[in-house]
Structure formats: structure tokens, C-alpha cells
Scaffold this motif. Sequence first.
Motif: not given
Length: 375
Positions: A201-210, A294-309
Motif C-alpha cells: 500500500s502507498r500512503e495517501i493523506e488528506a490535504f486542504p482543497r485548492s 490506507p485511505w485506498s482500502l475502501w475507496a476504489p477511486n485510486f485504482g491500481k495506483d494504490a499499490v506499489d508492486i
Amino acid sequence: MASYLTTSDLKYDLLRKFDRPGLADGPLHVDLLEAGSAGAAGVIFLFDIASENVESYFDPHKGVHYLVPAMYVGADEAVLLRQLADEGASATLQVKSEVSSAQTRNIIATLPGQIKEKVVYLTHTDDNTYIQENGPVALIALMEYFARQPLRNRRRTLEFCFNTGHLHISKEGSLRHAHELDQRYKSGEVALVIPMEHLGSREIEAFPRSSGLPGRELRFTGRNEMMIWCVGPSPPVIQAVCDAVKRHKLDRVLVTRGVSKPIRSQVPTFTSFGGIGTYYHNLLVPTTSLISGPWSLWAPNFGKDAVDINRLRKQTLALGDIYLAIDRVSRESIAGHYLHYRKLREEGFKTPHFAYPPEIASKELPEFGDKTIIY
């Protein structure tokens, strides 16, 4: 959290707030049960995250048919709904679905060794995201590797279990499997259980929106997500895990006794392993398990990019090393303090009790004692 090993890249992370929704399954489940019991017309969960980040978000995974329709909305919709609620507006919430019955199975493959005593590798097979559903990739790779080795290099039999029902916990296949292994352990058939989930799993964090938009947005940080490697009270297995982490230079790993507070009045002392390893550990079958949330555990939006092979591969190699490290170690040594725990259980000492969630919710809320675990 009592740790055996913390990689240096986690030095400051353990002092930070762990902002992930991976542990929200229980609270969400209770909210929906209570809403149904109270006669609510529906439930809307408001994320402070951009809508596209949580599209098709999947949790809770209790496998319960609740009495109320429910949905998730993102930060923009949350602002609008609050505004409309303040104005006294009304809305209709409808969830359309089809319900049918199907039979699924735990799939078990056995690779015979020189003796029948087994080391059991396992994962679950439910599909939701690339992170949630990648344990089978590692399991198949381990099967192929060990199958190519000559029998002289494989003293204990290997069992590879692809378990069903994890995203429908009211029919959880791993809990049923854990009860079976508890009985098989009594007869001397099992030495160690090694569950694995959510690898690479790759790390995903929440940041303020632009641009002053409400809420936050999720972005990859460039680092990998923290992995939790839990180990029961078995000195040889603890050593094998720590050695494997160092040998393969795994990043951002915490090797620990468990992810719950210790309870001295029961066995085991540390109850939760954070995932399906919890079932086996609490039934006092020697267990070590690897997991992330990680955040990507239940959120399909991140797709395969969520995984560091590459990371997934290194973790798989480390998991395989556990078998190699303990294959010639006696079953009694591997058991370690689990043997004392099992003796105390036989004498009536307090142990956790697992309860399946209801398949169909009811108006009456279930009551659970303080020793009940519903994962």
C-alpha cells in the motif's frame, strides 16, 4: 502499542494522529443499527473529503441488511445538504438493489511436506479495491515458489487458504476456518498460521482543497503506508519476523504484539491483530499477520495506483521467509506462551468471544458483553 521492532522511517509517525477511516467499520455498523432501531427514514454520512475520492466507498462490511437506506456524500454535497436542512427542505433517499443467495467456499490448497504438521498461509478473496484484494496475489506467488523446491527443503506441509466472506462478515469464512484450526491444533496438525492482507500500500493523506473549496482532498504523499506486523507470544516467530523485515529492508513496518490495549484479566493479553489474524490469535492458534489500513482500502477511486508492486513483492518474500526460518523449529517452541494461554482457557480463564453480526437487522439492538469481539 507494544512493539518488537519499528523501522527508522516511522520514528516520527507514531507521534502523529492516524487519520484513516479503516477502523470506522464498527462505529458505522452501530450507527446504522441504532438508526434502524429508532425508526429513522435514512442515514447520510458526510465526508469532509472531495466526492471523487470517496466514490463507491464500501464500508461497513458486516454483511448486514440494515433497516434503513444509507449513502455517503463528499464535502461539496455535505455543505449543500446542511444548508438545505437549515432551510427546512425535504429530500428522498432510496437505495435500489437486488438480493439473492449464493454459495461460496474457502478454497484450500495443500503442498505436502515430509511430515503432516502444517504451516498455514491465508488471505481473504473478497473484491472491492486493489488494496483490499491483493492477498491472493502474494499467496499464489508463495505457492509457486515452494512448489518448485525439492521435498528435502520442505519439512512441514504447507497449506494455502483463500477464504470467503470477509466483506460479508455475518458469513465470515475466516472465523469458521479459525475454529477448525483450533481443533486441528489440539490434535497436533498445525504449527503456525500466517494471514496477510492489504499489501504494497502507498500512503495517501488528506490535504486542504485548492481555491477555497470546502473540506479536504486525498493525494499520494510519495511514501508508503505504515504496515502493522503482529506476532503472538512466540519467541522463534518474533525473531523470524524481525529478521525478515531487516533482510528485505521493508519500509515503514511496525512489528508489534497487537493493535489493542493489553487486558491482563484474559487470554490472549493483546486481543486485536487489526484484521483476519485476530480470529486465529484469539482462538489461541500461534499466529503472525501482516496488514495495512490506507485511505485506498475502501475507496476504489485510486485504482491500481494504490499499490506499489515492488513493495508487495518484498513483503511477500518476507512472509515466505517465516516458513523457512521456523521449519526446523519444534512445534512446542513455536507455540511459546500460547501453550500457557491454552491451558488457562481449559481451566476456565476468560477469553474473547466472537459474535457474528446479524444477517438481517432488527428493531431490537443486540447486546454484547465486554469480552465480545465483532471484527
